[in-house]
Design a protein around this motif. Structure first.
Motif, PDB file in Angstrom:
ATOM      1  N   PRO A  33       0.801  -1.224   0.000  1.00  0.00           N
ATOM      2  CA  PRO A  33       0.000   0.000   0.000  1.00  0.00           C
ATOM      3  C   PRO A  33       0.833   1.273   0.000  1.00  0.00           C
ATOM      4  O   PRO A  33       0.425   2.278  -0.565  1.00  0.00           O
ATOM      5  N   ALA A  34       2.007   1.237   0.632  1.00  0.00           N
ATOM      6  CA  ALA A  34       2.846   2.440   0.696  1.00  0.00           C
ATOM      7  C   ALA A  34       3.280   2.883  -0.700  1.00  0.00           C
ATOM      8  O   ALA A  34       3.387   4.084  -0.974  1.00  0.00           O
ATOM      9  N   ALA A  35       3.512   1.945  -1.583  1.00  0.00           N
ATOM     10  CA  ALA A  35       3.915   2.274  -2.951  1.00  0.00           C
ATOM     11  C   ALA A  35       2.801   2.967  -3.721  1.00  0.00           C
ATOM     12  O   ALA A  35       3.051   3.636  -4.719  1.00  0.00           O
ATOM     13  N   HIS A  36       1.587   2.824  -3.234  1.00  0.00           N
ATOM     14  CA  HIS A  36       0.443   3.433  -3.906  1.00  0.00           C
ATOM     15  C   HIS A  36      -0.098   4.648  -3.150  1.00  0.00           C
ATOM     16  O   HIS A  36      -1.179   5.136  -3.451  1.00  0.00           O
ATOM     17  N   GLY A  37       0.636   5.084  -2.123  1.00  0.00           N
ATOM     18  CA  GLY A  37       0.276   6.331  -1.453  1.00  0.00           C
ATOM     19  C   GLY A  37      -0.399   6.205  -0.097  1.00  0.00           C
ATOM     20  O   GLY A  37      -0.815   7.214   0.465  1.00  0.00           O
ATOM     21  N   TRP A  38      -0.502   5.004   0.460  1.00  0.00           N
ATOM     22  CA  TRP A  38      -1.106   4.846   1.782  1.00  0.00           C
ATOM     23  C   TRP A  38      -0.011   4.573   2.795  1.00  0.00           C
ATOM     24  O   TRP A  38       0.866   3.744   2.571  1.00  0.00           O
ATOM     25  N   GLU A  39      -0.098   5.231   3.936  1.00  0.00           N
ATOM     26  CA  GLU A  39       0.946   5.152   4.953  1.00  0.00           C
ATOM     27  C   GLU A  39       1.052   3.779   5.607  1.00  0.00           C
ATOM     28  O   GLU A  39       2.123   3.243   5.762  1.00  0.00           O
ATOM     29  N   ASP A  40      -0.073   3.225   6.059  1.00  0.00           N
ATOM     30  CA  ASP A  40      -0.003   1.956   6.787  1.00  0.00           C
ATOM     31  C   ASP A  40       0.086   0.779   5.813  1.00  0.00           C
ATOM     32  O   ASP A  40      -0.109   0.926   4.620  1.00  0.00           O
ATOM     33  N   GLN A  41       0.399  -0.366   6.336  1.00  0.00           N
ATOM     34  CA  GLN A  41       0.639  -1.546   5.513  1.00  0.00           C
ATOM     35  C   GLN A  41      -0.559  -2.474   5.456  1.00  0.00           C
ATOM     36  O   GLN A  41      -0.446  -3.679   5.641  1.00  0.00           O
ATOM     37  N   ARG A  42      -1.733  -1.915   5.191  1.00  0.00           N
ATOM     38  CA  ARG A  42      -2.939  -2.743   5.102  1.00  0.00           C
ATOM     39  C   ARG A  42      -3.629  -2.526   3.768  1.00  0.00           C
ATOM     40  O   ARG A  42      -3.831  -1.394   3.339  1.00  0.00           O
ATOM     41  N   TRP A  43      -3.993  -3.630   3.159  1.00  0.00           N
ATOM     42  CA  TRP A  43      -4.834  -3.540   1.976  1.00  0.00           C
ATOM     43  C   TRP A  43      -6.282  -3.644   2.421  1.00  0.00           C
ATOM     44  O   TRP A  43      -6.642  -4.544   3.159  1.00  0.00           O
ATOM     45  N   THR A  44      -7.103  -2.720   1.981  1.00  0.00           N
ATOM     46  CA  THR A  44      -8.546  -2.812   2.192  1.00  0.00           C
ATOM     47  C   THR A  44      -9.197  -2.983   0.831  1.00  0.00           C
ATOM     48  O   THR A  44      -8.571  -2.724  -0.200  1.00  0.00           O
ATOM     49  N   LEU A  45     -10.441  -3.413   0.829  1.00  0.00           N
ATOM     50  CA  LEU A  45     -11.127  -3.601  -0.451  1.00  0.00           C
ATOM     51  C   LEU A  45     -11.221  -2.297  -1.223  1.00  0.00           C
ATOM     52  O   LEU A  45     -11.045  -2.282  -2.443  1.00  0.00           O
ATOM     53  N   SER A  46     -11.477  -1.201  -0.527  1.00  0.00           N
ATOM     54  CA  SER A  46     -11.598   0.080  -1.233  1.00  0.00           C
ATOM     55  C   SER A  46     -10.249   0.525  -1.801  1.00  0.00           C
ATOM     56  O   SER A  46     -10.191   1.116  -2.887  1.00  0.00           O
ATOM     57  N   ARG A  47      -9.165   0.216  -1.111  1.00  0.00           N
ATOM     58  CA  ARG A  47      -7.841   0.558  -1.641  1.00  0.00           C
ATOM     59  C   ARG A  47      -7.519  -0.277  -2.867  1.00  0.00           C
ATOM     60  O   ARG A  47      -6.986   0.240  -3.853  1.00  0.00           O
TER      61      ARG A  47
END
Length: 83
Positions: free
Chosen positions: A9-23
């Motif tokens: 997720p960090a490579a796509h602009g999200w700080e934490d390391q969790r994939w959510t369905l919306s992400r």
């Protein structure tokens, strides 16, 4: 899609390391120019072998003694107040 999710997720602009369905839905839209519903993303991930999981490791900042104290002292009070 596997390669994009493997980047994290960090490579796509999200700080934490969790994939959510919306992400995942957002990444699919940005990268592949496709639109999926949240349920469609879930089905797509399940078909590709992904599952809902909790992190395998605990955070470094976790204080097990403080957690144990909270479970013994605070949690019983919370349980009693529901009844």
């Amino acid at each position: 899609m596997e390669a994009e999710l493997a980047k994290g997720p960090a490579a796509h602009g999200w700080e934490d390391q969790r994939w959510t369905l919306s992400r995942v839905k957002t990444v699919i839209g940005r990268r592949f120019h496709l639109t999926y519903t949240i349920q469609g993303v879930r089905k797509l991930l399940v078909r590709n072998g992904w599952s809902c999981q909790a992190p395998a490791r605990r955070v470094r900042e976790r204080d097990d003694e403080a957690v144990a104290g909270w479970v013994k002292e605070v949690w019983p009070c919370a349980e009693d107040s529901r009844r």
